[in-house]
Design a protein around this motif. Structure first.
Motif, PDB file in Angstrom:
ATOM      1  N   ARG A  82       0.887  -1.058   0.170  1.00 57.35           N
ATOM      2  CA  ARG A  82      -0.503  -0.106   0.020  1.00 57.35           C
ATOM      3  C   ARG A  82       0.709   1.100   0.159  1.00 57.35           C
ATOM      4  O   ARG A  82       1.681   1.754   0.910  1.00 57.35           O
ATOM      5  CB  ARG A  82      -0.526  -0.081   0.964  1.00 57.35           C
ATOM      6  N   PRO A  83       0.756   2.170  -0.558  1.00 60.10           N
ATOM      7  CA  PRO A  83       0.929   3.199  -0.393  1.00 60.10           C
ATOM      8  C   PRO A  83       0.751   4.516   0.278  1.00 60.10           C
ATOM      9  O   PRO A  83       1.562   5.010   0.852  1.00 60.10           O
ATOM     10  CB  PRO A  83       0.994   4.219  -2.231  1.00 60.10           C
ATOM     11  N   TYR A  84       0.070   4.256   1.783  1.00 65.34           N
ATOM     12  CA  TYR A  84      -0.574   4.710   2.555  1.00 65.34           C
ATOM     13  C   TYR A  84       0.314   4.208   3.595  1.00 65.34           C
ATOM     14  O   TYR A  84       1.240   3.829   4.233  1.00 65.34           O
ATOM     15  CB  TYR A  84      -2.654   4.624   2.986  1.00 65.34           C
ATOM     16  N   PHE A  85       0.125   5.680   4.498  1.00 62.62           N
ATOM     17  CA  PHE A  85       0.913   6.372   5.862  1.00 62.62           C
ATOM     18  C   PHE A  85       0.305   4.823   6.996  1.00 62.62           C
ATOM     19  O   PHE A  85       0.643   4.657   8.121  1.00 62.62           O
ATOM     20  CB  PHE A  85       1.235   7.031   6.006  1.00 62.62           C
ATOM     21  N   VAL A  86      -1.383   5.362   6.548  1.00 57.66           N
ATOM     22  CA  VAL A  86      -2.500   5.562   8.106  1.00 57.66           C
ATOM     23  C   VAL A  86      -3.952   4.324   7.091  1.00 57.66           C
ATOM     24  O   VAL A  86      -3.706   3.601   7.851  1.00 57.66           O
ATOM     25  CB  VAL A  86      -3.285   6.716   8.095  1.00 57.66           C
ATOM     26  N   ALA A  87      -3.459   4.521   5.898  1.00 57.03           N
ATOM     27  CA  ALA A  87      -4.855   3.942   6.305  1.00 57.03           C
ATOM     28  C   ALA A  87      -4.314   2.381   4.819  1.00 57.03           C
ATOM     29  O   ALA A  87      -3.088   2.315   4.851  1.00 57.03           O
ATOM     30  CB  ALA A  87      -5.823   4.577   4.371  1.00 57.03           C
ATOM     31  N   TYR A  88      -5.780   1.179   5.171  1.00 59.11           N
ATOM     32  CA  TYR A  88      -4.598   0.157   5.097  1.00 59.11           C
ATOM     33  C   TYR A  88      -5.644  -0.253   3.941  1.00 59.11           C
ATOM     34  O   TYR A  88      -7.277   0.327   3.905  1.00 59.11           O
ATOM     35  CB  TYR A  88      -5.392  -0.559   5.774  1.00 59.11           C
ATOM     36  N   ASN A  89      -5.991  -0.738   2.605  1.00 56.25           N
ATOM     37  CA  ASN A  89      -6.530  -1.736   1.787  1.00 56.25           C
ATOM     38  C   ASN A  89      -6.229  -2.823   1.587  1.00 56.25           C
ATOM     39  O   ASN A  89      -5.686  -3.446   2.588  1.00 56.25           O
ATOM     40  CB  ASN A  89      -5.930  -0.754   0.211  1.00 56.25           C
ATOM     41  N   SER A 137     -12.034  -1.718   0.624  1.00 54.64           N
ATOM     42  CA  SER A 137     -11.149  -1.106  -0.450  1.00 54.64           C
ATOM     43  C   SER A 137     -11.818  -1.578  -1.246  1.00 54.64           C
ATOM     44  O   SER A 137     -12.604  -2.680  -1.499  1.00 54.64           O
ATOM     45  CB  SER A 137     -10.398  -1.808  -0.197  1.00 54.64           C
ATOM     46  N   SER A 138     -11.198  -0.742  -2.470  1.00 55.38           N
ATOM     47  CA  SER A 138     -12.209  -1.414  -4.462  1.00 55.38           C
ATOM     48  C   SER A 138     -11.018  -0.877  -5.363  1.00 55.38           C
ATOM     49  O   SER A 138      -9.863   0.412  -4.998  1.00 55.38           O
ATOM     50  CB  SER A 138     -13.246  -0.144  -4.272  1.00 55.38           C
ATOM     51  N   ASN A 169      -7.361   3.125  -6.248  1.00 59.15           N
ATOM     52  CA  ASN A 169      -7.379   2.840  -4.484  1.00 59.15           C
ATOM     53  C   ASN A 169      -8.325   3.425  -3.937  1.00 59.15           C
ATOM     54  O   ASN A 169      -8.247   4.359  -3.871  1.00 59.15           O
ATOM     55  CB  ASN A 169      -6.670   1.808  -4.500  1.00 59.15           C
ATOM     56  N   ILE A 170      -9.438   2.711  -3.853  1.00 59.76           N
ATOM     57  CA  ILE A 170     -10.176   3.850  -2.494  1.00 59.76           C
ATOM     58  C   ILE A 170     -10.197   2.937  -1.781  1.00 59.76           C
ATOM     59  O   ILE A 170     -11.355   1.401  -1.741  1.00 59.76           O
ATOM     60  CB  ILE A 170     -11.900   4.281  -3.625  1.00 59.76           C
ATOM     61  N   SER A 171      -9.611   3.630  -0.602  1.00 56.00           N
ATOM     62  CA  SER A 171      -9.841   2.975   0.445  1.00 56.00           C
ATOM     63  C   SER A 171     -10.724   3.320   1.262  1.00 56.00           C
ATOM     64  O   SER A 171     -10.070   4.745   1.748  1.00 56.00           O
ATOM     65  CB  SER A 171      -8.643   2.519   1.333  1.00 56.00           C
ATOM     66  N   GLU A 172     -11.317   2.871   3.044  1.00 50.56           N
ATOM     67  CA  GLU A 172     -11.624   3.583   4.130  1.00 50.56           C
ATOM     68  C   GLU A 172     -11.789   2.246   4.805  1.00 50.56           C
ATOM     69  O   GLU A 172     -12.155   1.336   4.693  1.00 50.56           O
ATOM     70  CB  GLU A 172     -13.541   3.297   3.790  1.00 50.56           C
TER      71      GLU A 172
END
Lengths: 317, 136
Positions: free
Chosen positions: A50-57, A186-187, A193-196
């Motif tokens: 994942r490219p994020y630091f906080v969110a997860y996909n 995640s979608s 990529n869209i993650s909630e």
């Protein structure tokens, strides 16, 4: 955390003979350079991390692969000393549907000290076998840290900038054991990529449940690969943004007295298997740090589990 | 308290959905991993069909992402199967694409939906043309 200093006279920061950068700062810098060198120059493999630091996909570590990453975050601190907090992350693909991670947290606060602040053990489970429009992942983490932990891997409840102004020698005395759960949705849509993430965290002492959220959206700069090997071509870069913050606790759910952050992200996947990430992060209200700067360097070692197993079986790794 | 209950219910709901979906898919995945592809997915046409540049890009991606388990020579390593077999080279491109996207989590094949669609098609193109490509 504020309870810790209630009823005590808060000590003013002590004058320190050698200003920042101090010896401890240099020690951390050397350790970071050493870790970065190891990650850059050792042989590795590419992940779809994942490219994020906080969110997860919903993308999991490949089975048997070990990813090591070092993630420093620099923060400006109002009413206290600026700090550099770092987490070292060991991520292992136990199964194609189960990823487990171990974290070591530390921090250096300007004019104060360098501390090891605790450990975390995280597990993520994919809930569906196949790809769907929305892919749910269940996340559970055990956290054993002290109150001086400042990595801000999650923002929950009424977390605020003021929490990090407590001097290290006071904050380190309070130990926190927490269980954190997330529902990751995640979608993947047309390269995006869209993650909630919905976050629920419980301090195992008599503290209320705290809640938080994280959203992430990212996309590679080019969707198709070039036939030739390249370093700076757009296919190796992923750009995105993440938004995260607290949602209060069980007794006061909502946005009141919470902090929120917005962070653009850029990740660069080098052809040798190293991934570099950077994210300037901006606080969105008065409870937030005004500015954070996150870095990340990671390296995946494919087939790690198989090689270790072969070692124990007396085979050539 | 209401919030806590809501969160717990949501988590339980997802766990239930997950286990239901697993049960539903168990029978399919026991038959044959690639045979589990829905007919509509298997019928999808490869936009890079026969394109040598796409195959070269696919080889590059294969070496980065797949060779650790399937071997640089496509002959498989350990439990990971060989990919130079007739079953793979003669399979419809759409079926390979579907399998690459979904993986087979039960058997250890990860889902590669994190790669953009174009890159997955490039890998499929390489797998189909690998035997005809000069050794590098």
């Amino acid at each position: 955390m504020p309870n810790l200093i209630l009823g005590r006279r808060r000590r003013a920061p002590q004058p320190v003979p050698s200003p920042f950068p101090s010896r401890s700062w240099k020690l951390v810098a050397r350790a970071a350079v050493l870790a970065a060198s190891i990650l850059i120059f050792c042989g590795g493999a590419w992940a779809q991390g994942r490219p994020y630091f906080v969110a997860y996909n919903h993308h999991m570590e490949e089975p048997g692969a070990l990813e090591i990453s070092v993630n420093p975050v620099f923060a400006s601190q109002a009413g206290g000393n600026d700090f550099l907090a770092t987490w070292v992350e060991l991520e292992y693909g136990a199964k194609a549907w189960w990823t487990t991670e171990f974290y070591l947290d530390s921090q250096t606060t300007r004019n104060e000290s360098t501390l090891f602040t605790g450990v975390r053990w995280e597990n993520r489970f994919r809930l569906l076998w196949r790809e769907h429009w929305i892919n749910p992942v269940f996340y559970i983490e055990y956290v054993d840290i002290n109150d001086a932990d400042k990595i801000m891997k999650d923002v929950v409840g009424h977390d605020s900038e003021a929490d990090h102004a407590t001097p290290n020698d006071i904050a380190r005395r309070e130990r926190k054991r927490e269980i954190e759960m997330k529902l990751i949705l995640s979608s993947t849509v047309k390269g995006w990529n869209i993650s909630e993430n919905i976050v629920a965290e419980k301090n195992l002492t008599n503290e209320p449940w705290e809640f938080g959220y994280a959203f992430g959206a990212s996309r590679p700069l080019a969707l198709a690969a070039r036939p030739e090997r390249c370093v700076l071509c757009p296919e190796n870069f992923v750009a995105g943004v993440e938004l995260y913050g607290g949602l209060g606790d069980r007794y006061s759910f909502g946005l009141k007295d919470t902090s929120h952050y917005l962070a653009p992200i850029l990740a660069w996947n080098l052809p040798n298997g190293t991934t570099l990430r950077v994210s300037p992060t901006f606080g969105l209200n008065d409870n937030s740090h005004r500015f954070l700067l996150r870095f990340g360097i990671s390296r995946e070692f494919g087939g790690f589990g198989r090689r270790v197993a072969n070692l124990f079986r007396g085979k050539k790794p | 308290m209401r919030n806590l209950l809501s969160v717990c219910c949501l988590l339980l709901l997802c766990a239930a959905l997950g286990s239901a979906a697993r049960d539903e898919n168990d029978t399919k995945s026991r038959r044959s991993s690639m045979a589990g592809a829905p007919t509509t997915a298997a019928a999808r046409a490869n936009p890079y069909e026969g394109n040598p540049d796409a195959a070269k890009a696919g080889r590059k991606l294969f070496l980065r992402h797949c060779a650790e388990c399937h071997g640089e020579d496509l002959r498989g390593v350990g439990k990971a199967p060989a990919l130079d077999s007739d079953q793979v080279t003669q399979a419809p491109g759409g079926e390979l694409f579907w399998f690459l996207t979904n993986g087979n989590l039960r058997s250890g094949m990860p889902a590669w939906s994190g790669l953009p669609e174009q890159k997955r098609w490039q890998i499929v193109t390489y797998l189909k043309l690998a035997r005809k490509m000069p050794a590098q």
